[in-house]
Design a protein around this motif. Sequence first.
Motif, PDB file in Angstrom:
ATOM      1  N   GLU A  41      40.052  41.152  33.058  1.00 26.78           N
ATOM      2  CA  GLU A  41      39.104  40.056  33.283  1.00 26.78           C
ATOM      3  C   GLU A  41      39.601  38.757  32.656  1.00 26.78           C
ATOM      4  O   GLU A  41      39.439  37.673  33.229  1.00 26.78           O
ATOM      5  CB  GLU A  41      37.733  40.434  32.732  1.00 26.78           C
ATOM      6  N   GLN A  89      42.448  37.377  34.835  1.00 30.10           N
ATOM      7  CA  GLN A  89      41.933  36.793  36.074  1.00 30.10           C
ATOM      8  C   GLN A  89      41.225  35.465  35.827  1.00 30.10           C
ATOM      9  O   GLN A  89      41.199  34.606  36.703  1.00 30.10           O
ATOM     10  CB  GLN A  89      40.999  37.790  36.753  1.00 30.10           C
ATOM     11  N   MET A 104      47.457  41.809  33.097  1.00 31.83           N
ATOM     12  CA  MET A 104      47.074  42.412  34.367  1.00 31.83           C
ATOM     13  C   MET A 104      47.460  43.893  34.388  1.00 31.83           C
ATOM     14  O   MET A 104      48.537  44.281  33.948  1.00 31.83           O
ATOM     15  CB  MET A 104      47.741  41.700  35.533  1.00 31.83           C
ATOM     16  N   VAL A 115      46.734  36.411  40.555  1.00 31.48           N
ATOM     17  CA  VAL A 115      46.007  37.376  39.737  1.00 31.48           C
ATOM     18  C   VAL A 115      44.497  37.150  39.719  1.00 31.48           C
ATOM     19  O   VAL A 115      43.790  37.810  38.957  1.00 31.48           O
ATOM     20  CB  VAL A 115      46.543  37.381  38.281  1.00 31.48           C
ATOM     21  N   ASP A 116      43.982  36.243  40.542  1.00 33.12           N
ATOM     22  CA  ASP A 116      42.535  36.050  40.564  1.00 33.12           C
ATOM     23  C   ASP A 116      41.858  37.306  41.105  1.00 33.12           C
ATOM     24  O   ASP A 116      42.483  38.147  41.773  1.00 33.12           O
ATOM     25  CB  ASP A 116      42.172  34.850  41.425  1.00 33.12           C
ATOM     26  N   ALA A 117      40.569  37.458  40.827  1.00 35.88           N
ATOM     27  CA  ALA A 117      39.843  38.679  41.161  1.00 35.88           C
ATOM     28  C   ALA A 117      39.833  38.944  42.661  1.00 35.88           C
ATOM     29  O   ALA A 117      39.982  40.090  43.112  1.00 35.88           O
ATOM     30  CB  ALA A 117      38.413  38.599  40.626  1.00 35.88           C
ATOM     31  N   THR A 161      43.249  40.225  43.760  1.00 42.26           N
ATOM     32  CA  THR A 161      43.475  41.573  43.232  1.00 42.26           C
ATOM     33  C   THR A 161      42.742  42.614  44.067  1.00 42.26           C
ATOM     34  O   THR A 161      43.299  43.653  44.429  1.00 42.26           O
ATOM     35  CB  THR A 161      43.011  41.650  41.768  1.00 42.26           C
TER      36      THR A 161
END
Length: 564
Positions: free
Chosen positions: A364, A367, A374, A546-548, A551
């Motif tokens: 979290e 992100q 990650m 790598v943002d939610a 992902t």
Amino acid sequence: MQLRCRRMTGDALADLGDDNGAPPSTPWLPSAAVLRRHGARVLEPGDGVSAPTVYRAGVLLSTAPASEPPDTLERCNQTLAGSGMRLAESHAVPSGPGGHGAAAHGPDGPARERAVRRRVRAVQLVAAHGADPESVDAWAALKALRAGGHGAHLSLDHLLFGASIGGVPMTEGSPMTEGSPMTEGSPMTEGSPMTEGSPMTEGSAWRFAGGAGRRPVDLVLPPPRRRTAAELGDRRPVVAILDTGISPHEWLDVPTPAGSALPADGFTTVDTELQAMILAAQDQLIAAGHSLQRLRDAWERQISTGSVAGELGTHTGHGTFIGGLVRQVAPDATVLQIRVMHSDGVVYESDLLIALDRLADEVEAAQAGTGGRMVDVVCLSLGYYLESAADGSYTIRLQEHVDRLLAAGVVVVAAAGNHATSREFYPAALPCDGELPVMSVGAFQPNDAKAMFSNDGPWVRYWAPGSALISTFPKVQGSRGAAFTTPAGNAGGRPTRRETLDDDDYTRGFASWSGSSFAAGLGAAEVAALLLENAAADPQLRLDQVDAKSTAQRALRALDGFPG
């Protein structure tokens, strides 16, 4: 890439045999020696309990906030008056090395405050003044507290077990030790060759016939080539393996001796801060007088069993074996080894919760752009049978922790278990409310038939090879020795000694092993390989985003890639 993991659903009763409406079969249970070693007890079905489960007798887990009223403990102990037990002061699970706040690269500000409030606390259960210490029983205390209206925030500290077949073909236990944690014993301890744990009785022969146990092998292949970071041109997918830790091995880029520094951008890495959190939580309970086995560090090491010197634990090499499976299928990935499992296969639920909580915090934070690390795949080759699957209050945080990872787009892979039952094995059987399901994995034989030992049911969503796999193993030699050997000598410069295979000599560094543990490991490896393959084909699926949202999109595309 040739995918060997498959999506599959089916009718468990049709696969395992018609039981005429009877409840699913009762799984095997741990030996008395394993229970003693970990201060644990078995909760048998009955009195509202639908499945046998194993728990630590002197510990309860609490999710009450750290700011709970000071009289809460006093009220609980008033309820326990007359039971011969009382609750001691609870201890917050540390959120960093030594318990000094969040880890250096963990969440900050409001995220850190939420993490502290979310921490599970281990509450010590002790004998009241003058009472027999043997009367301390977390289940009895939990029932009394819930009946008195004070136990809503409390739960058992379950024991989970590694889902591999034990070290001896045809049985689940080693012939010189107490047996696998999920069996009733081995031929040399609680169960004789004609009783509970032998191939002549309740079913080990039909489930494990064919040499399903752990055996040494020799392998002449070089390690699969690993591209450099420059060649890859993207972030490496990270597979977190929560298991027995890591052992030195050239395939895994782990130097000898154990404890040496790992190379930069090597195949395997560790999280020293997370490992310190787990050890600090264990130390707090030990300081309070609780009997438990302490893990030393992230390196795979034997625990003291009281058995013959040099005898290998039933799950020695478990994590190293899974790491080798990832190296074979996804050599460009990074394996994050986290030690939560003892060499007899036991995992304390409280330790597992610490690890899952920390991983979710790290993802979290990454992100959100506030640090962190990650993680793309979490491999859980372990599980337990919940005492009451119909009542979510019996399991305190496992669902929440797994849901946090899934919501962040992390693929959680879990073993289905090895007891040829349709009874739910957790965390593999956890329900999924979001888009991303738990990737519960059952075991295939090499010919793609379902392994006779594998659990099955509608909750087993994926299947992968899990029988007679070959992978890396610690370079160790146990004390069992070869069954037959001739005297040593020398003739013409060549040794004349001859012997049968030494089933305890793993000095070549490879083994053959079976279990849904390794089906799960193979499934996790194939997810990592698909993440890389998809990223190379579609710029929108690159791992350096790598943002939610990105992902989750990558994770769903990877799972969709498995054939049905």
